[in-house]
Design a protein around this motif. Structure first.
Motif, short mmCIF file in Angstrom:
data_model
loop_
_atom_site.label_atom_id
_atom_site.label_comp_id
_atom_site.label_asym_id
_atom_site.label_seq_id
_atom_site.Cartn_x
_atom_site.Cartn_y
_atom_site.Cartn_z
N ILE A 166 2.36 24.94 27.68
CA ILE A 166 2.68 26.36 27.42
C ILE A 166 1.45 27.15 27.46
O ILE A 166 1.67 28.16 28.08
CB ILE A 166 3.58 26.39 26.16
N SER A 167 0.50 26.89 26.74
CA SER A 167 -0.70 27.60 26.72
C SER A 167 -1.96 27.30 27.58
O SER A 167 -2.90 27.90 27.40
CB SER A 167 -1.03 27.97 25.23
N ASN A 168 -1.83 26.16 28.11
CA ASN A 168 -2.92 25.46 28.52
C ASN A 168 -2.97 25.26 30.22
O ASN A 168 -2.13 25.01 30.90
CB ASN A 168 -3.15 24.19 27.67
N PHE A 169 -4.22 25.30 30.76
CA PHE A 169 -4.35 25.27 32.22
C PHE A 169 -5.70 24.34 32.64
O PHE A 169 -6.42 24.61 31.82
CB PHE A 169 -4.69 26.82 32.89
N ARG A 217 6.88 21.07 25.35
CA ARG A 217 5.79 21.98 25.65
C ARG A 217 4.82 21.63 26.98
O ARG A 217 4.21 22.48 27.68
CB ARG A 217 4.92 21.85 24.59
N ARG A 218 4.81 20.41 27.26
CA ARG A 218 4.33 20.31 28.59
C ARG A 218 5.01 20.23 29.59
O ARG A 218 6.21 20.04 29.93
CB ARG A 218 3.75 18.39 28.39
N ASN A 219 4.35 20.62 30.81
CA ASN A 219 5.17 20.83 32.05
C ASN A 219 5.79 19.74 32.83
O ASN A 219 6.54 19.85 33.56
CB ASN A 219 4.15 21.68 32.97
N GLY A 242 9.93 28.26 33.97
CA GLY A 242 9.18 29.40 33.95
C GLY A 242 9.68 30.42 33.00
O GLY A 242 9.03 30.71 32.08
N ARG A 243 11.12 30.79 33.02
CA ARG A 243 11.58 31.72 32.11
C ARG A 243 11.81 30.94 30.73
O ARG A 243 11.61 31.72 29.81
CB ARG A 243 13.01 32.15 32.52
N ILE A 253 10.40 31.78 26.33
CA ILE A 253 11.17 31.84 25.29
C ILE A 253 11.38 30.55 24.75
O ILE A 253 12.49 30.15 24.21
CB ILE A 253 12.57 32.76 25.31
N SER A 254 10.46 29.91 24.70
CA SER A 254 10.45 28.29 24.29
C SER A 254 11.01 28.09 22.95
O SER A 254 11.70 27.25 22.76
CB SER A 254 9.30 27.69 24.45
#
Length: 390
Positions: free
Chosen positions: A249-252, A326-328, A372-373, A377-378
């Motif tokens: 969610i927060s990491n790239f 949380r992980r893609n 993505g949406r 609002i996870s």
């Protein structure tokens, strides 16, 4: 037995950000020696502590993460003491990922050299913004120019695994200024970046001002929630185009450069937290035990203020679900079924169908992931799943 990840909390800063209410503070550096002595004692007691909790403590460590606060303020002799204590109690694997969080401009050459001598091979810079007006508004001490200089310095020393943190929603941030920060990250060529939505604790200086409506800490200049959402979506798009793919969610990260330590949290692998407000999770039978140190530096001592929570199989299932999502890459329902039984997974069928139909989740075979949406609002999505998960 799985390898262990170790998190070491260093709750010292040169200045405290206005939005921060973490267990950190701008204490005098003379207090750091006593704190390091406490860390050394806690490391020495780790095996006894785990035995008292009837938890499994792996002897091999493959990730170490110094977080804060500002761990880069540690003196070389203090790093020596911490690593010596770790090596007395654990086997640090060859090729272990060892991360040091750093505020730009707040790591001496001596500390950098000592850190690398003990295996530090990854640096995470708390940049927050490459726009000087924004960093100044929340009490950060660095400039964009200093950030670029620090990235170059660490690279020149031989560390290529560099991560940059940004915060979406800082006071005075606009779509244009946010793009400047995103551009700077991309142009730096770093292999990892993190984007966090501004979360203002009501006990922080900025939080108290938001409640009271005062002018001192730029509360009136905080972007709206809608603007923050747009900033986050823009980061996903721009980083993706540049090869920094979102993996959490927060990491790239560029391919092969995800944070191995943080992946442990989302995969529910064992980790040991040391220091003020540090959290741990160790295996215990068919469940786990989570425990956390107290958040007071003044009261820090081995086991003092420790909160212990046993994680039974039902709770472990919930954790595997929401942490995995949380992980893609998402969660494989077949793996959940093998570990936790078919009944729990079958209970997810109805809410999963609704969330997929609502465009908040995707399903491919037995793999489910947030859309993505859904990532925007996870917490709400997780709430819908957990409401019927057990």
């Amino acid at each position: 037995m799985e390898s262990l990840g170790i998190y070491i909390s260093v709750p010292f800063c040169k200045a405290k950000c206005t939005f921060c209410n973490f267990a950190s503070g701008a204490f005098g550096l003379e207090r750091m020696d006593g704190y390091v002595d406490g860390l050394v004692a806690e490391i020495a007691a780790a095996r006894v502590r785990a035995a008292e909790l009837k938890a499994e403590l792996p002897g091999s460590v493959d990730t170490i993460y110094f977080g804060g606060g500002t761990p880069s303020l540690l003196e070389p002799k203090q790093l020596q003491s911490i690593f010596a204590a770790l090596r007395r109690e654990f086997e640090i694997a060859a090729g272990a990922e060892v991360t040091l969080e750093c505020a730009p401009g707040q790591m001496s050459e001596a500390t950098l050299e000592e850190a690398m001598a003990h295996g530090v091979n990854r640096v995470s810079f708390g940049v927050q913004s490459f726009v000087d007006e924004e960093t100044a508004a929340v009490g950060r001490l660095h400039t964009a120019e200093a950030c670029q200089a620090e990235i170059a310095r660490v690279r020149a020393a031989g560390i290529s695994e560099i991560s940059l943190d940004l915060i979406a929603g800082l006071p005075r941030q606009t779509a244009q200024s946010w793009k400047r920060s995103l551009d700077a990250v991309v142009e730096s060529g770093v292999p990892h970046a993190s984007v966090y939505m501004l979360e203002v604790d009501e006990e922080s200086r900025l939080g108290k001002e938001l409640i009271a409506g005062g002018p001192r800490y730029q509360a009136t200049a905080v972007p709206t929630d809608e603007a923050m959402t747009e900033f986050y979506a823009r980061a996903i798009e721009q980083f993706g185009e540049a090869g920094l793919e979102q993996y959490e969610i927060s990491n790239f990260a560029r391919e092969g450069h995800a944070s191995r330590h943080n992946l442990k949290y989302w995969a529910r692998e064992p980790y040991l937290g040391l220091g003020v407000d540090a959290h741990s999770m160790l295996r215990k039978g068919d469940g786990a035990v989570r425990f956390a140190n107290g958040d007071s530096l003044e009261d820090y001592a081995v086991g003092a203020g420790c909160e212990v929570t046993s994680v039974d199989p039902d709770e472990a299932f919930e954790e595997a679900l929401f942490l995995g999502l949380r992980r893609n890459v998402g969660v494989r329902l077949g793996e959940l079924e093998r570990e936790f039984g078919s009944a729990r997974v079958e209970d997810l069928d109805a809410p999963l169908r609704e969330l997929v139909q609502g465009g908040l989740m995707c399903r491919e075979g037995d793999t489910v992931r947030l859309s993505g949406r859904g990532r925007l609002i996870s917490n709400e999505v997780f709430g819908e799943l957990l409401r019927v998960a057990v």
